[in-house]
Design a protein around this motif. Structure first.
Motif, mmCIF file in Angstrom:
data_model
loop_
_atom_site.group_PDB
_atom_site.id
_atom_site.type_symbol
_atom_site.label_atom_id
_atom_site.label_comp_id
_atom_site.label_asym_id
_atom_site.label_seq_id
_atom_site.Cartn_x
_atom_site.Cartn_y
_atom_site.Cartn_z
ATOM 1 N N ARG B 380 55.197 6.115 -44.720
ATOM 2 C CA ARG B 380 54.767 7.914 -45.118
ATOM 3 C C ARG B 380 54.826 8.138 -43.022
ATOM 4 O O ARG B 380 54.319 7.068 -42.622
ATOM 5 C CB ARG B 380 53.891 8.394 -45.340
ATOM 6 C CG ARG B 380 53.211 8.531 -46.526
ATOM 7 C CD ARG B 380 52.213 8.558 -47.079
ATOM 8 N NE ARG B 380 52.375 10.062 -46.677
ATOM 9 C CZ ARG B 380 51.148 10.858 -47.026
ATOM 10 N NH1 ARG B 380 50.017 10.223 -46.705
ATOM 11 N NH2 ARG B 380 50.400 12.011 -46.668
ATOM 12 N N LEU B 382 53.114 9.116 -40.271
ATOM 13 C CA LEU B 382 51.677 10.524 -39.959
ATOM 14 C C LEU B 382 51.792 9.885 -38.383
ATOM 15 O O LEU B 382 51.950 8.946 -37.894
ATOM 16 C CB LEU B 382 50.499 9.601 -41.046
ATOM 17 C CG LEU B 382 50.636 9.718 -42.124
ATOM 18 C CD1 LEU B 382 49.964 8.892 -42.802
ATOM 19 C CD2 LEU B 382 50.965 11.373 -43.000
ATOM 20 N N GLU B 389 51.068 14.543 -41.326
ATOM 21 C CA GLU B 389 52.263 14.717 -41.236
ATOM 22 C C GLU B 389 53.085 15.918 -40.203
ATOM 23 O O GLU B 389 52.562 16.822 -40.624
ATOM 24 C CB GLU B 389 53.524 15.077 -42.189
ATOM 25 C CG GLU B 389 53.592 14.285 -43.327
ATOM 26 C CD GLU B 389 54.257 14.561 -44.645
ATOM 27 O OE1 GLU B 389 54.239 15.183 -44.869
ATOM 28 O OE2 GLU B 389 54.191 13.391 -45.267
ATOM 29 N N LEU B 430 60.849 13.851 -44.241
ATOM 30 C CA LEU B 430 60.350 15.116 -43.337
ATOM 31 C C LEU B 430 61.168 16.322 -43.473
ATOM 32 O O LEU B 430 61.771 16.852 -42.196
ATOM 33 C CB LEU B 430 59.013 14.954 -42.639
ATOM 34 C CG LEU B 430 58.398 14.330 -42.502
ATOM 35 C CD1 LEU B 430 57.815 14.455 -41.156
ATOM 36 C CD2 LEU B 430 57.453 15.045 -43.131
#
Lengths: 89, 594
Positions: B380, B382, B389, B430
Motif C-alpha cells: 500500500r 501510504l 494514500e 493508485l
C-alpha cells in the motif's frame, strides 16, 4: 661508473612514500655510483604497477626487479642498491 | 639470464599512429633525440607499429641490427604491450626487454591529457630518455612456476556476485562467496519489480540465490567481510571476518517464532532505509537466503541489558546461541572477483529538497519498498506523515547525479526506475493519482527502454522538463510545493504534491575505499573500482587475478551487471584453468615490510 635505476612506486596521500623518497635521496648522495630514481605515481601510470604486480605503495623496483613492498629499513635498501651497483662499501 | 650479459643493443620504434601521434609532436625531433641515447643502436618510425606491416618492420629491424632490447614509443601499455612482447618473442627477445611507452596521451585529439606540440616534445623526450635508461639497466627477473589454486573468492552476494559465483561453480571451481549482510541477493532483492519487463525482482532472483545456497561448489559466508589480503594471482591468502549471527545456522529452520515473540522493534535502515520496522531478531525478508534468523546485538535486550532471552525460550530447534564469537576464516584462492555493488546517494546533502526535514520526501529506494507487496506496508502506498494514500506524487530526477556539487556522472538507471515506479503506481496501486516526473533529460538507452518510456508517457504520466530549485512544505497539510521551469513550454510551474520522491544517484557502496586498500586495486575519480582499460579491459584491475563487476565498477543496470559478472568469471577461468603460471620471482618474493 656503476649505475642503478630505481622505480619508486607511490601515490598521493600515501603515508610511507615520503620516507622512501627521503631514504632514496640520502642513499643517492651517500653511495658512489649513479642512482637514477623515477617516481611512478600508480594512480597515473596504472599499467606500470600492473606489470610489476605492485599491490601496495610504497614499492621499490631496482633495475627492473621488484625488491620491496612497504617501507624498507634503510640498511636493507642500502644493501640492495649496493648489490646492484656491484660494490661493498 | 644469457640475454642480460650480452652487449646491449637497443632499438627504438616511434609510432605515428596515423596522425594521432604524428599530428601532435615532432617525430623527426624525437628520432634525433633517440639516436643519441646510450646503447641505442637503431631508431626508426612507423606509421602504425601495431599493424601487421609495422610488426614485420620491427622484426626485420631486430634481425638486421641484431637488437636485443626494444622500446616502442606509442600508446598505453595496457593496450599493446602484449602485442609487442609477442612480436619480440618471435625474434628471441625476452618480454622483459620489450617496453611500450605512451606518448599518445599528450598528442591525440580528444585525449584528456593533450598538450601543445612544444610541451608534447618536452614530455616525450623525458619519457624516452627514462625508458632507454631503464631498459639499459634492466635485467631479466627469473620466473618461477606458481601453482594456481582452483578456487575463487567472490566479494558481494548481489546479482553480479551471484552470477559470477554460479558461473565459476558450474565450471567446477570452488567458490567462496562472501556477503557483508546476513542474506544474499543484494539490492535487486529489494526492488520489487525490474524494468523493462516489470518482472517481480525476487521471483527472477530467487532461483539464483537458492541455487547458490545449495551448490556443492559454493561456500556461502554471510555476515562476513574481508579483513586482509596477501599474495598474488594463483595464490591469494585472504582473511575473512565473520560476525556472529547468534543463531546456529544449522539448527535454525526459519520458522519465525522467535521474531514473533521478540519485544524489541527497530527501525529497519538496511532493508527499507528507515521506512519499515523489524525486530531485534529478524529474517531480513521472506525470500531471504539463507532463511535463518539473525540477532542485532546493538538492539537486543539480552546484549544491552542482560534481560529477555525470549527467543531462546521459544525456539523449538534450540538454535539461539548467545555465545557465538566473531570468526576469522582463512581462505586460499587463485583469483578474486569484487562485486560489492552500490549504495543510494544520501540526499541529506541536497538540503533544498528537504529530505528528512519534510516527512513526505522519500527516495526511490524507499518507494520501491513501499510498493512491494512483501514490503513494510504490504504494497500500500501510504505517505509517511499521515499514512494516507497520496493523490499526487512528484518525482525529481538527477538528485546527486549530473550535479557538479555532488556527483558529476550520470547514474544511468534513475530514469528507468522512476518510469518503472510511475507505471506501477498508475497501473497497479493508485490509478487515479497524478504522477509527475521532473527531469533534465530522459536517458533510456537500452534494449526495450525507449518503448518503456513511450508507454509511460502514454498511460498519462506527466513529464516536466526541468529540475526544481527547491521543495517547500505546507506546514498544515504537509504537502510539498515545487517550483520548476518547464523548458518545453517556457513556463514556471508551481506544483503541489502529496509525496515527493527523489531519484538519487548510485554511489560506491560503503567500505569500497577500504576494500580497495586491502586489495591494492585502484579507484576512479568517482570512487568506484577502476578497470585497467575502460573500453577493452573493463573487468580487469591493475592487479592480475583481481576482477571487478557490476555496480562496484560504475552505475549500471541488471543486464549489464550480469554481462560483467560473466566476463569477470571468464577472466578468472582463463587464468585458473592453466593450473600453473609463470610469474616473475619479484612478485612472489618481494620483501614485504608492512
Amino acid at each position: 661508473m656503476a649505475e642503478v635505476y630505481v622505480e619508486e612506486f607511490m601515490s598521493p596521500g600515501c603515508v610511507g612514500c615520503p620516507a622512501v623518497k627521503e631514504m632514496l635521496k640520502s642513499l643517492s648522495e651517500e653511495l658512489s655510483g649513479e642512482i637514477t630514481v623515477e617516481e611512478v605515481d600508480i594512480t597515473v601510470d596504472t599499467s606500470r604497477a600492473a606489470q610489476y604486480g605492485v599491490m601496495s605503495v610504497p614499492a621499490i623496483a631496482i633495475n627492473g626487479d621488484l625488491k620491496f613492498m612497504g617501507v624498507p629499513k634503510k640498511e636493507e635498501l642500502k644493501k640492495a642498491l649496493q648489490e646492484e651497483l656491484g660494490k661493498d662499501e | 639470464m644469457s640475454q642480460d650479459k650480452k652487449e646491449k643493443r637497443i632499438g627504438i620504434f616511434i609510432c605515428h599512429c596515423g596522425k594521432n601521434i604524428a599530428g601532435g609532436v615532432d617525430i623527426k625531433a624525437l628520432l634525433e633525440i633517440s639516436k643519441k641515447l646510450e646503447e641505442v643502436v637503431f631508431v626508426t618510425d612507423n606509421k602504425f607499429s601495431c599493424s601487421e606491416e609495422g610488426q614485420i618492420a620491427i622484426q626485420d629491424a631486430i634481425k638486421d641490427n641484431d637488437l636485443n632490447r626494444i622500446i616502442v614509443v606509442a600508446c598505453d601499455p595496457s593496450l599493446h604491450l602484449l602485442t609487442f612482447q609477442h612480436c619480440g618473442k618471435k625474434m628471441g627477445i625476452d618480454p622483459a626487454f620489450v617496453d611500450l611507452i605512451d606518448i599518445r596521451k599528450w598528442t591525440m585529439f580528444g585525449s584528456p591529457n593533450k598538450v601543445d606540440e612544444k610541451q608534447a616534445l618536452i614530455n616525450s623526450q623525458k619519457l624516452i630518455e627514462q625508458a632507454a635508461k631503464r631498459m639499459r639497466l634492466k635485467r631479466i627477473v627469473p620466473k618461477v612456476s606458481v601453482e594456481v589454486n582452483q578456487s575463487v573468492l567472490v566479494i558481494g552476494g548481489g546479482v553480479a556476485g551471484l552470477e559470477a559465483s554460479l558461473d565459476l561453480a558450474d565450471k567446477g571451481y570452488k567458490v567462496h562467496l562472501i556477503e557483508r549482510l546476513p542474506t544474499i541477493g543484494g539490492k535487486m532483492a529489494l526492488l520489487y519489480k525490474v524494468f523493462p519487463t516489470n518482472d517481480c525482482a525476487p521471483c527472477i532472483l530467487a532461483p539464483k540465490t537458492a541455487y547458490a545456497n545449495i551448490h556443492p561448489n559454493i561456500n556461502l559466508l554471510t555476515n562476513s567481510e574481508v579483513a586482509n589480503v596477501e599474495g598474488h594471482i594463483g595464490n591469494f591468502s585472504v582473511v575473512v571476518n565473520q560476525k556472529p549471527r547468534y543463531v546456529d545456522e544449522k539448527k535454525c529452520t526459519g520458522c519465525g517464532l522467535c521474531i514473533e515473540k521478540c519485544p524489541t522493534k527497530v527501525i529497519d535502515d538496511e532493508y527499507s532505509r528507515g521506512i519499515g520496522e523489524r525486530k531485534a531478531i529478524y529474517i531480513p525478508y521472506n525470500q531471504a537466503i539463507p532463511r535463518k534468523a539473525v540477532i542485532d546485538s546493538q538492539n537486543c535486550l539480552y546484549f544491552q541489558k542482560d534481560a529477555c532471552r525470549l527467543c531462546e525460550k521459544v525456539c523449538p530447534a534450540q538454535a539461539i546461541d548467545f555465545k557465538q564469537e566473531p570468526k576469522a576464516i582463512e581462505l586460499k584462492v587463485g583469483a578474486i572477483i569484487v562485486a560489492t555493488g552500490f549504495d543510494e546517494y544520501n540526499p541529506d546533502q541536497k538540503v533544498e529538497y528537504g529530505y528528512r526535514r519534510y516527512g513526505n520526501v522519500i527516495t526511490q529506494f524507499q518507494l520501491a519498498r513501499l510498493l512491494d507487496i512483501d514490503g513494510p506496508t504490504k504494497g500500500r502506498l501510504l505517505r509517511p506523515t499521515d499514512k494516507k494514500e497520496p493523490r499526487s506524487i512528484a518525482m525529481i530526477q538527477c538528485v546527486g547525479s549530473r550535479d557538479e556539487n555532488a556527483n558529476g556522472y550520470c547514474s544511468s538507471v534513475c530514469c528507468m526506475y522512476a518510469l518503472k515506479h510511475a507505471q506501477i503506481i498508475k497501473e497497479m496501486v493508485l490509478p487515479d493519482a497524478q504522477v509527475y516526473i521532473s527531469y533534465i533529460d530522459m536517458r533510456t538507452a537500452g534494449k526495450g527502454f525507449e518503448e518503456y518510456y513511450r508507454r509511460t508517457r502514454e498511460i498519462g504520466i506527466n513529464f516536466i522538463h526541468g529540475r526544481p530549485s527547491e521543495v517547500i512544505e505546507n506546514n498544515e497539510t504537509k504537502n510539498l510545493i515545487l517550483k520548476v521551469e518547464d523548458s518545453d513550454i517556457g513556463e514556471l510551474i508551481k506544483l503541489e504534491a502529496d509525496l515527493v520522491v527523489l531519484s538519487c544517484a548510485t554511489v560506491p557502496s560503503q567500505g569500497t575505499k577500504q576494500l580497495a586498500g586491502l586489495l591494492g586495486i585502484n579507484l576512479d575519480a568517482n570512487g568506484f573500482f577502476k578497470e585497467i582499460h575502460p573500453k577493452l579491459r573493463p573487468v580487469e584491475t591493475n592487479i592480475r587475478g583481481i576482477y571487478i563487476c557490476g555496480s562496484a565498477q560504475g552505475p549500471k543496470d541488471i543486464p549489464d551487471s550480469i554481462i560483467q559478472a560473466k566476463a569477470a568469471a571468464s577472466c578468472a577461468d582463463s587464468e585458473l584453468r592453466k593450473g600453473e603460471i609463470q610469474l616473475p620471482e619479484s612478485i612472489t618474493k618481494a620483501n614485504k615490510t608492512n
